[in-house]
Enzyme design. Structure first.
Site, short mmCIF file in Angstrom:
data_model
loop_
_atom_site.label_atom_id
_atom_site.label_comp_id
_atom_site.label_asym_id
_atom_site.label_seq_id
_atom_site.Cartn_x
_atom_site.Cartn_y
_atom_site.Cartn_z
N GLY A 171 52.72 -98.98 38.18
CA GLY A 171 52.75 -100.38 37.93
C GLY A 171 51.43 -100.64 37.15
O GLY A 171 51.01 -101.76 36.98
N HIS A 214 57.50 -93.84 50.35
CA HIS A 214 57.06 -94.29 49.25
C HIS A 214 55.54 -94.51 49.00
O HIS A 214 55.07 -94.78 50.25
CB HIS A 214 57.84 -95.67 48.72
CG HIS A 214 57.76 -96.02 47.21
ND1 HIS A 214 56.45 -96.87 46.96
CD2 HIS A 214 58.02 -95.90 46.22
CE1 HIS A 214 56.41 -96.95 45.78
NE2 HIS A 214 57.61 -96.62 45.16
N GLY A 222 59.62 -100.80 37.82
CA GLY A 222 59.61 -101.94 37.35
C GLY A 222 60.64 -102.11 36.25
O GLY A 222 61.47 -103.17 36.26
N GLU A 247 55.49 -89.07 42.70
CA GLU A 247 55.03 -90.38 41.70
C GLU A 247 53.58 -90.53 41.98
O GLU A 247 52.88 -90.80 42.86
CB GLU A 247 55.49 -91.75 42.77
CG GLU A 247 55.44 -91.51 44.33
CD GLU A 247 55.58 -92.88 45.00
OE1 GLU A 247 55.79 -93.64 44.35
OE2 GLU A 247 55.44 -92.97 46.38
N SER A 279 55.58 -95.36 36.34
CA SER A 279 55.63 -96.33 34.88
C SER A 279 56.39 -95.53 33.89
O SER A 279 56.14 -95.38 32.80
CB SER A 279 54.04 -96.06 34.26
OG SER A 279 53.40 -96.99 35.36
#
Length: 234
Positions: free
Chosen positions: A157, A83, A218, A151, A196
């Site tokens: 975020g 990650h 999130g 990603e 996101s």
């Protein structure tokens, strides 16, 4: 680094909602402290448990680290490796990520291998170069036992989401690299999008060619949002 034992209430909501999503594979990746209790709650529901990282070795004097075998024993079926936050804050190299991919296979876990460029790298025109390099250095020689998660670091975020064209171009590159490396095996490898993702943009993102699923950040902390994203697959 989110979640205490009280978070099991959100998992219970996900388990309940998953009954309406029989054709969707759902994996929840809580902190290691919650894997065993979450696995007990999710048992028999079809919701799988994953972890957020693992050590490359099966055991040893590595205080504070957790092996893939330990995660498997706690009830995990998958583990996220490479990650962007691990690469950034723990200086993980592609070679280190590759060792974790091999560790996941050794323990019988599916590795969710993350790749992606920073905003500075994209602005410099190096986005494709960076992701190609990460793929080359992070993956094992066998095409089984892992999925890729793209990603874009600059979208995590921030509330900023790449355009469908941005996503399509990068996922096409990833697919091409997989096919070149693994032949027909590269056709079977799933490529997830993460950055996101939320209920408002999930449908548009999942309609992009070569996007086989999502790595939700999130929005996964709230059962309602997580299930709304999963519901797009119905």
């Amino acid at each position: 680094m989110n979640g205490l034992r009280a978070s099991i209430a959100e998992l219970e909501k996900i388990v309940a909602g998953a009954r309406r999503l029989a054709n969707v594979e759902l994996i929840v990746c809580p902190p290691a402290t919650l894997i065993a209790s979450f696995a007990a709650t999710a048992r028999g529901s079809g919701v799988l448990l994953g972890a957020q990282d693992c050590h490359a070795l099966a055991s040893g004097a590595y205080t504070g680290d957790i092996s893939a075998e330990m995660l498997k024993d706690a009830g995990a079926s998958a583990v996220i490796v490479g990650h962007s936050e691990r690469r950034r804050y723990h200086a993980e190299t592609d070679a280190a990520v590759r060792e974790k991919v091999l560790a996941a296979r050794r323990a019988g876990l599916m590795a969710i291998v993350c790749v992606g460029e920073t905003g500075a790298q994209r602005r410099a025109g190096r986005a494709f170069e960076v992701v190609e390099s990460q793929l080359e250095g992070s993956l094992s020689d066998d095409s089984t036992g892992f999925v890729i998660a793209y990603e874009p670091v600059w979208a995590i975020g921030t509330g900023v989401t790449p355009t469908p064209r941005d996503v399509a171009e990068m996922h096409r590159l990833i697919r091409e690299r997989l096919l070149l490396r693994y032949g027909h095996g590269g056709e079977e490898t799933r490529v997830l999008y993460g950055g996101s993702v939320n209920p408002a943009n999930a449908r548009e993102l999942l309609a992009v060619e070569n996007v086989d699923g999502t790595l939700v950040g999130g929005a996964s902390l709230k059962a309602g949002e997580f299930l709304a994203i999963a519901g797009v697959y119905r």
